[in-house]
Design a protein around this motif. Sequence first.
Motif, PDB file in Angstrom:
ATOM      1  N   UNK A   1       0.817  -1.212   0.000  1.00  0.00           N
ATOM      2  CA  UNK A   1       0.000   0.000   0.000  1.00  0.00           C
ATOM      3  C   UNK A   1       0.853   1.267   0.000  1.00  0.00           C
ATOM      4  N   UNK A   2       2.024   1.201   0.623  1.00  0.00           N
ATOM      5  CA  UNK A   2       2.867   2.393   0.795  1.00  0.00           C
ATOM      6  C   UNK A   2       4.322   2.010   0.507  1.00  0.00           C
ATOM      7  N   UNK A   3       4.672   1.782  -0.764  1.00  0.00           N
ATOM      8  CA  UNK A   3       6.026   1.323  -1.087  1.00  0.00           C
ATOM      9  C   UNK A   3       7.121   2.352  -0.798  1.00  0.00           C
ATOM     10  N   UNK A   4       6.733   3.603  -0.535  1.00  0.00           N
ATOM     11  CA  UNK A   4       7.725   4.621  -0.183  1.00  0.00           C
ATOM     12  C   UNK A   4       7.682   4.917   1.323  1.00  0.00           C
ATOM     13  N   UNK A   5       7.210   3.960   2.119  1.00  0.00           N
ATOM     14  CA  UNK A   5       7.044   4.195   3.557  1.00  0.00           C
ATOM     15  C   UNK A   5       8.376   4.529   4.229  1.00  0.00           C
TER      16      UNK A   5
ATOM     17  N   UNK B   1       5.255   4.895  11.411  1.00  0.00           N
ATOM     18  CA  UNK B   1       5.460   4.454  10.038  1.00  0.00           C
ATOM     19  C   UNK B   1       4.485   5.250   9.177  1.00  0.00           C
ATOM     20  N   UNK B   2       4.962   5.772   8.066  1.00  0.00           N
ATOM     21  CA  UNK B   2       4.098   6.565   7.195  1.00  0.00           C
ATOM     22  C   UNK B   2       3.088   5.648   6.503  1.00  0.00           C
ATOM     23  N   UNK B   3       1.853   6.148   6.369  1.00  0.00           N
ATOM     24  CA  UNK B   3       0.752   5.330   5.851  1.00  0.00           C
ATOM     25  C   UNK B   3      -0.095   6.162   4.888  1.00  0.00           C
TER      26      UNK B   3
END
Length: 330
Positions: free
Chosen positions: A204-208, A232-234
């Motif tokens: 969902x968030x490959x640049x997390x 963690x960025x979401x």
Amino acid sequence: MNLQTITAVTRSFNVSTRTLRYYEQIGLLTSVRRDGYAYRTYDEDSLRRLEQILLLRKLRIPLKDIQVILQSEDARAAISVFQDKVMTLTQEITALSTIRAVLDELLEALKGSAEAAIGLQLLADKSVLQIIESLPSAKFSLKEETGMSDLNAAGDQLSQLKDVRIVYLPPATVASIHCVGGSPEADTGTELRRFMIRTDLARLKPDLRHYGFNHPNGEKPDGSDHGYERWVTIPADLELPEPFVKKEFPGGLYAAHMIPMGNFEEWGWLYKWVKSHGEYELNPGDPACMGGLLEEHLNYLNRYLLSNEELEQCMQLDLLVPVKPKVNAG
């Protein structure tokens, strides 16, 4: 048996409680619990071991090699580690000596040139090119752009941290997990890993990005009031299960310095670097949350499936100190 509390040890050895807890976590150091005494304490054997660890760290011996040395029953392990370190330092010194000699020649040639505009054409000189190209890139392995005098200096020179970057962290929605007491770093790490697997966050968030910080730093000698929070960025619309909480990270400017996991003494070096900088100054945040300081766990996207123990062996961190331009910095 003469026991010292964790607070007394931090003061005597000028080492943080975070570092002591980490040394225990990876098996380098042990504390003892006395009946009827809740505080984490250290006996004479542990204090001697800690002194050896800190001395070896000043010699720039990695923690994994210190572990090998201290676990060995004879001197052979130490001999092997020290020989490898001497070889590495010899290569670095040789490379730096060559660089200095080339720069001395270039300086002399430039000083004697009447036409400054053609001075840098010296870099095209075949003899100079041959010398420079003969330097293997592996020889430039120092994290700081040190000179010869720096190699002979102790920890204070290393703290100059000439590889610090000023970076901008973008605003982001984050999932926050927070624990206090016990082993908050390990506990939050386990919960975050489960959350990422359950939500398939890597897809969902490959640049997390993954940040962490003490919350709070803790004052009690037994560490019961020490906490750790992870972000963690979401995606902004992602629903979070308890105990995760959605927060908005405003981002901003930070002084960044990369370390291998465990080199937490370099927090002090980076903080000192910021305090003495000519263009930037500290931009402190919440005192209960390390004053806005962050640790970014690098490449976490590709390593979150590892266990806590495996992560400790390979994880690199960016230490991040919030900064802002000085008003009078031109």
